[in-house]
Design a protein around this motif. Structure first.
Motif, PDB file in Angstrom:
ATOM      1  N   ASP A 111    -127.285 -55.461  38.919  1.00 12.18           N
ATOM      2  CA  ASP A 111    -127.317 -56.888  38.597  1.00 12.18           C
ATOM      3  C   ASP A 111    -128.738 -57.397  38.859  1.00 12.18           C
ATOM      4  N   PRO A 112    -129.669 -57.152  37.933  1.00 13.79           N
ATOM      5  CA  PRO A 112    -131.055 -57.549  38.171  1.00 13.79           C
ATOM      6  C   PRO A 112    -131.218 -59.064  38.109  1.00 13.79           C
ATOM      7  N   PRO A 113    -132.304 -59.589  38.658  1.00 14.07           N
ATOM      8  CA  PRO A 113    -132.585 -61.017  38.509  1.00 14.07           C
ATOM      9  C   PRO A 113    -132.624 -61.411  37.032  1.00 14.07           C
ATOM     10  N   TYR A 114    -132.078 -62.568  36.715  1.00 13.93           N
ATOM     11  CA  TYR A 114    -132.018 -63.041  35.329  1.00 13.93           C
ATOM     12  C   TYR A 114    -133.259 -63.832  34.933  1.00 13.93           C
ATOM     13  N   ASN A 115    -134.245 -63.930  35.820  1.00 11.02           N
ATOM     14  CA  ASN A 115    -135.460 -64.717  35.586  1.00 11.02           C
ATOM     15  C   ASN A 115    -135.130 -66.199  35.384  1.00 11.02           C
ATOM     16  N   LEU A 116    -134.301 -66.700  36.315  1.00  7.99           N
ATOM     17  CA  LEU A 116    -133.853 -68.100  36.253  1.00  7.99           C
ATOM     18  C   LEU A 116    -134.400 -68.929  37.409  1.00  7.99           C
ATOM     19  N   ASN A 117    -135.473 -68.446  38.019  1.00  5.20           N
ATOM     20  CA  ASN A 117    -136.139 -69.164  39.112  1.00  5.20           C
ATOM     21  C   ASN A 117    -135.241 -69.275  40.347  1.00  5.20           C
ATOM     22  N   LYS A 118    -134.422 -68.255  40.588  1.00  7.80           N
ATOM     23  CA  LYS A 118    -133.626 -68.236  41.810  1.00  7.80           C
ATOM     24  C   LYS A 118    -134.472 -67.768  42.985  1.00  7.80           C
ATOM     25  N   ASN A 119    -134.135 -68.256  44.146  1.00  9.42           N
ATOM     26  CA  ASN A 119    -134.845 -67.902  45.369  1.00  9.42           C
ATOM     27  C   ASN A 119    -134.157 -66.706  46.020  1.00  9.42           C
ATOM     28  N   TYR A 120    -134.872 -65.571  46.073  1.00 12.88           N
ATOM     29  CA  TYR A 120    -134.347 -64.369  46.714  1.00 12.88           C
ATOM     30  C   TYR A 120    -135.046 -64.095  48.044  1.00 12.88           C
ATOM     31  N   GLY A 121    -135.347 -65.147  48.763  1.00 10.09           N
ATOM     32  CA  GLY A 121    -135.965 -64.985  50.070  1.00 10.09           C
ATOM     33  C   GLY A 121    -137.454 -64.766  49.976  1.00 10.09           C
ATOM     34  N   ASN A 122    -137.868 -63.516  49.868  1.00 10.27           N
ATOM     35  CA  ASN A 122    -139.296 -63.221  49.786  1.00 10.27           C
ATOM     36  C   ASN A 122    -139.787 -63.102  48.351  1.00 10.27           C
ATOM     37  N   THR A 123    -138.927 -63.377  47.371  1.00  6.29           N
ATOM     38  CA  THR A 123    -139.343 -63.352  45.967  1.00  6.29           C
ATOM     39  C   THR A 123    -138.621 -64.455  45.199  1.00  6.29           C
ATOM     40  N   HIS A 124    -139.205 -64.874  44.072  1.00  7.44           N
ATOM     41  CA  HIS A 124    -138.562 -65.748  43.102  1.00  7.44           C
ATOM     42  C   HIS A 124    -138.656 -65.065  41.741  1.00  7.44           C
ATOM     43  N   ASP A 125    -137.596 -65.156  40.951  1.00  3.42           N
ATOM     44  CA  ASP A 125    -137.680 -64.556  39.611  1.00  3.42           C
ATOM     45  C   ASP A 125    -138.252 -65.589  38.642  1.00  3.42           C
ATOM     46  N   THR A 126    -139.566 -65.633  38.645  1.00  7.53           N
ATOM     47  CA  THR A 126    -140.299 -66.627  37.842  1.00  7.53           C
ATOM     48  C   THR A 126    -141.347 -65.960  36.972  1.00  7.53           C
ATOM     49  N   PHE A 127    -141.019 -64.835  36.367  1.00  8.32           N
ATOM     50  CA  PHE A 127    -141.931 -64.165  35.455  1.00  8.32           C
ATOM     51  C   PHE A 127    -142.153 -64.999  34.195  1.00  8.32           C
ATOM     52  N   GLU A 128    -143.325 -64.827  33.607  1.00  9.09           N
ATOM     53  CA  GLU A 128    -143.495 -65.262  32.222  1.00  9.09           C
ATOM     54  C   GLU A 128    -142.617 -64.376  31.337  1.00  9.09           C
ATOM     55  N   PHE A 129    -142.258 -64.906  30.162  1.00  6.47           N
ATOM     56  CA  PHE A 129    -141.297 -64.216  29.300  1.00  6.47           C
ATOM     57  C   PHE A 129    -141.719 -62.768  29.024  1.00  6.47           C
ATOM     58  N   ALA A 130    -142.931 -62.581  28.550  1.00  7.96           N
ATOM     59  CA  ALA A 130    -143.390 -61.231  28.200  1.00  7.96           C
ATOM     60  C   ALA A 130    -143.504 -60.354  29.441  1.00  7.96           C
ATOM     61  N   GLU A 131    -143.899 -60.951  30.550  1.00  5.20           N
ATOM     62  CA  GLU A 131    -144.017 -60.192  31.792  1.00  5.20           C
ATOM     63  C   GLU A 131    -142.657 -59.696  32.259  1.00  5.20           C
ATOM     64  N   TYR A 132    -141.648 -60.530  32.120  1.00  9.13           N
ATOM     65  CA  TYR A 132    -140.307 -60.127  32.523  1.00  9.13           C
ATOM     66  C   TYR A 132    -139.810 -58.975  31.645  1.00  9.13           C
ATOM     67  N   LEU A 133    -140.078 -59.039  30.364  1.00  8.61           N
ATOM     68  CA  LEU A 133    -139.663 -57.954  29.481  1.00  8.61           C
ATOM     69  C   LEU A 133    -140.368 -56.654  29.838  1.00  8.61           C
ATOM     70  N   ARG A 134    -141.668 -56.710  30.183  1.00 10.93           N
ATOM     71  CA  ARG A 134    -142.390 -55.499  30.591  1.00 10.93           C
ATOM     72  C   ARG A 134    -141.793 -54.929  31.871  1.00 10.93           C
ATOM     73  N   PHE A 135    -141.513 -55.805  32.825  1.00  9.55           N
ATOM     74  CA  PHE A 135    -140.890 -55.371  34.075  1.00  9.55           C
ATOM     75  C   PHE A 135    -139.552 -54.696  33.796  1.00  9.55           C
TER      76      PHE A 135
END
Length: 327
Positions: free
Chosen positions: A32-56
């Motif tokens: 269940d990976p981060p959906y890139n919805l700006n959720k707070n995961y403690g020491n990280t936030h899923d706030t990639f740019e669109f293309a960056e998230y796809l590369r990841f």
């Protein structure tokens, strides 16, 4: 059994830690990976740019492809914005075989005043080849009716699954923003792996995959970048098992038309073994439904002693000490 299992949690960057896993050593990936919805995961936030998230996403999926066995299966939870890209990458780039697009339906979710409130998540199931594990008997749901033409071992659960969210008021809720019900992972892991297989969850979060593997006889590797979630998962594995925290409500339904006394008694015992072996806390509810639906007929047919024995054993917590264990 549990002492012999390999239940490992790696703390660190997913791409670095996946490199520690041998080629073609994993039977099943469920994550269940981060959906890139700006959720707070403690020491990280899923706030990639669109293309960056796809590369990841493509990078970790390539690592997943490397470690998955040729007959392995991958399940990926994903939100609507990116799921088509993941589908396309698995299909056209990795040349995987599409099997199922599963809809997890839940009754409560985000509220909207403009537009329709979302009430589901999606899960993609792909296999690496046309030869793969699928244990249908382990995930069947009870039939609505007894019919001679029906397989009373149960029906295919279909691709729309109803499990409640892990509500914040639940006693099973942990301090993780996207904790998933164990029932979801139970169905996936039972269906697409066998006891002793190796399961990988590269975004292990609160440890749901590890917990389910621990109690279904699978080995598991989990990865998470947050040390607090790693510790959370370790603590979760140390808690005594009394049943998974969620269940498909269909598992406790009692088929109609169980009119033959001999078959009725046999079916009740088999139902507990077939559908509720990981859900002892649901057995009493099932037996209550049996009494409501068939109590009068069982009294007429001299079966109340049998029913009362089952009720007493399960209410007293004597799980597995009655003759249903070998039904």
């Amino acid at each position: 059994m549990e002492n012999k299992l390999k239940l490992d949690i790696y703390c660190g960057d997913i791409l670095d830690k996946m490199k520690l896993i041998d080629d073609e050593s994993i039977d099943l990936i469920v994550t269940d990976p981060p959906y890139n919805l700006n959720k707070n995961y403690g020491n990280t936030h899923d706030t990639f740019e669109f293309a960056e998230y796809l590369r990841f996403t493509e990078n970790w999926l390539r690592e997943a492809d490397r470690v998955l066995k040729p007959n392995g299966t991958i399940y990926v939870f994903m939100g609507m914005r990116y799921i088509s890209y993941i589908y396309n990458f698995l299909d056209s780039q990795l040349k995987y075989h599409f099997n199922s697009w599963i809809v997890w339906y839940y009754t409560q979710g985000i509220g909207k005043t403009i537009g329709f409130s979302p009430r589901h998540d999606d899960i993609l199931m792909f296999t690496k080849s046309k030869k793969f594990t699928f244990n249908l008997d382990d995930i069947r749901v009870p039939q609505k009716y007894y019919r001679s033409v029906n397989n009373m071992r149960g029906a295919n659960p279909g691709n729309v699954w109803e499990f409640s969210h892990m509500h914040y008021c639940s006693r099973h809720r942990l301090s993780h923003p996207t904790q998933k019900p164990e029932g979801l992972y139970e169905r996936i892991i039972l269906a697409s792996s066998n006891p002793g297989d190796m399961v990988l969850d590269p975004f292990v979060g609160s440890g749901t995959a590890l917990r389910v593997c621990q109690n279904t006889g699978r080995n598991c590797i989990g990865i998470d970048i947050n040390p607090e979630y790693v510790k959370m998962s370790e603590n979760r594995l140390a808690v005594p098992f009394t049943g998974f925290d969620s269940i498909d409500e269909r598992m406790t339904r009692v088929p109609n038309d169980l009119n033959n006394p001999e078959f009725r008694e046999e079916y009740i015992k088999n139902h507990i073994c077939w559908f509720l072996k990981n859900h002892e806390d649901a057995v009493c509810e099932f037996l209550r439904e049996v009494r409501v639906k068939y109590g009068a007929k069982m009294e007429r047919d001299g079966q109340l002693d049998f029913l009362e024995k089952l009720e007493s054993e399960y209410m007293d917590g004597n799980y597995g000490k009655n003759d249903t264990s070998n039904a």
